[in-house]
Scaffold this motif. Structure first.
Motif, PDB file in Angstrom:
ATOM      1  N   LYS A   1      67.472  37.763 -54.010  1.00  0.00           N
ATOM      2  CA  LYS A   1      67.103  38.661 -55.103  1.00  0.00           C
ATOM      3  C   LYS A   1      66.437  37.865 -56.222  1.00  0.00           C
ATOM      4  O   LYS A   1      66.733  36.699 -56.437  1.00  0.00           O
TER       5      LYS A   1
ATOM      6  N   SER B   1      62.518  37.908 -58.725  1.00  0.00           N
ATOM      7  CA  SER B   1      61.244  38.555 -59.021  1.00  0.00           C
ATOM      8  C   SER B   1      60.625  39.085 -57.728  1.00  0.00           C
ATOM      9  O   SER B   1      61.099  38.822 -56.627  1.00  0.00           O
ATOM     10  N   THR B   2      59.550  39.831 -57.872  1.00  0.00           N
ATOM     11  CA  THR B   2      58.881  40.421 -56.719  1.00  0.00           C
ATOM     12  C   THR B   2      58.487  39.348 -55.707  1.00  0.00           C
ATOM     13  O   THR B   2      57.986  38.292 -56.062  1.00  0.00           O
TER      14      THR B   2
ATOM     15  N   THR C   1      56.211  38.863 -52.279  1.00  0.00           N
ATOM     16  CA  THR C   1      55.125  39.534 -51.569  1.00  0.00           C
ATOM     17  C   THR C   1      54.664  38.712 -50.378  1.00  0.00           C
ATOM     18  O   THR C   1      54.432  37.513 -50.491  1.00  0.00           O
TER      19      THR C   1
ATOM     20  N   THR D   1      55.963  44.162 -50.083  1.00  0.00           N
ATOM     21  CA  THR D   1      56.543  43.752 -51.360  1.00  0.00           C
ATOM     22  C   THR D   1      58.013  44.149 -51.414  1.00  0.00           C
ATOM     23  O   THR D   1      58.365  45.287 -51.094  1.00  0.00           O
TER      24      THR D   1
ATOM     25  N   LEU E   1      62.105  43.046 -53.505  1.00  0.00           N
ATOM     26  CA  LEU E   1      62.819  42.295 -54.534  1.00  0.00           C
ATOM     27  C   LEU E   1      63.842  41.372 -53.881  1.00  0.00           C
ATOM     28  O   LEU E   1      63.956  40.220 -54.223  1.00  0.00           O
TER      29      LEU E   1
END
Length: 196
Positions: free
Chosen positions: A83, A85-86, A88, A97, A99
């Motif tokens: 877990k 930031s995003t 991708t 994308t 989390l």
């Protein structure tokens, strides 16, 4: 009188070479790849894990990973994302994308499939957007519209050394076997669009 000229040309060539070397090495890109029949698990800087299937590669930038968790995938990989930031995954067929979650991405020239095993996954391609929840998957084959389905599995079968296929043209089965076993299958005499 010729020596100073040659010496100066040599110095200039050395400076260009050194500058070029720093340009190549200075971009902080890291590449991990696998060969025929090889699988490899990589732990990223944030603790996320990527398991690469055979004949696959990921590329990412070390220097800004904490601020920008992005990587490029060519082939197939199973992700267990911490877990934060995003996160991708970019491919030639679209991007995924998340989390923090677990999912599998398989992307080749004209085949794109994403399966969500935990959490929530956003899949974006030129022609469609999908939100996947656990057991849900989406795939796009040979430019056809996206297909959705579900799975009962907890992780992809290739992690355990098995190759599993569900309603795919046999040419993708052949490619997977060639990548896994480093063989070449002569498929000229068969209809490789037959669904397997």
């Amino acid at each position: 009188k010729m020596y100073p000229v040659r010496w100066s040309i040599g110095v200039a060539a050395s400076i260009v070479f050194v500058f070029g070397l720093f340009s190549i090495l200075g971009n902080n890109s890291t590449i991990h790849e696998t060969n025929f029949g090889e699988a490899k698990t990589i732990t990223l800087l944030d603790g996320s894990q990527v398991s690469l299937n055979s004949k696959s590669a990921i590329t990412f930038n070390d220097s800004d990973w904490k601020e920008n968790r992005q990587l490029t995938l060519d082939g197939e990989a199973y992700f267990k994302v911490e877990k934060g930031s995003t996160f991708t995954v970019n491919t030639n067929n679209g991007s995924v994308t998340v989390l923090g979650t677990q999912f599998n991405v398989n992307s080749s020239n004209d085949f794109f499939e994403v399966v969500c095993y935990e959490g929530k996954v956003s899949v974006s391609s030129e022609s469609s957007e999908h939100i996947l929840l656990p057991t849900q998957s989406v795939r796009k084959i040979n430019g056809n519209p996206s297909e959705s389905s579900t799975t009962k599995r907890l992780e992809p079968t290739w992690i355990d050394g098995e190759s599993t296929f569900k309603s795919v043209p046999i040419k993708y089965v052949i490619t997977a076997l060639e990548d896994q076993y480093n063989i070449k299958i002569d498929s000229e005499s068969i209809d490789d669009t037959t669904v397997f």
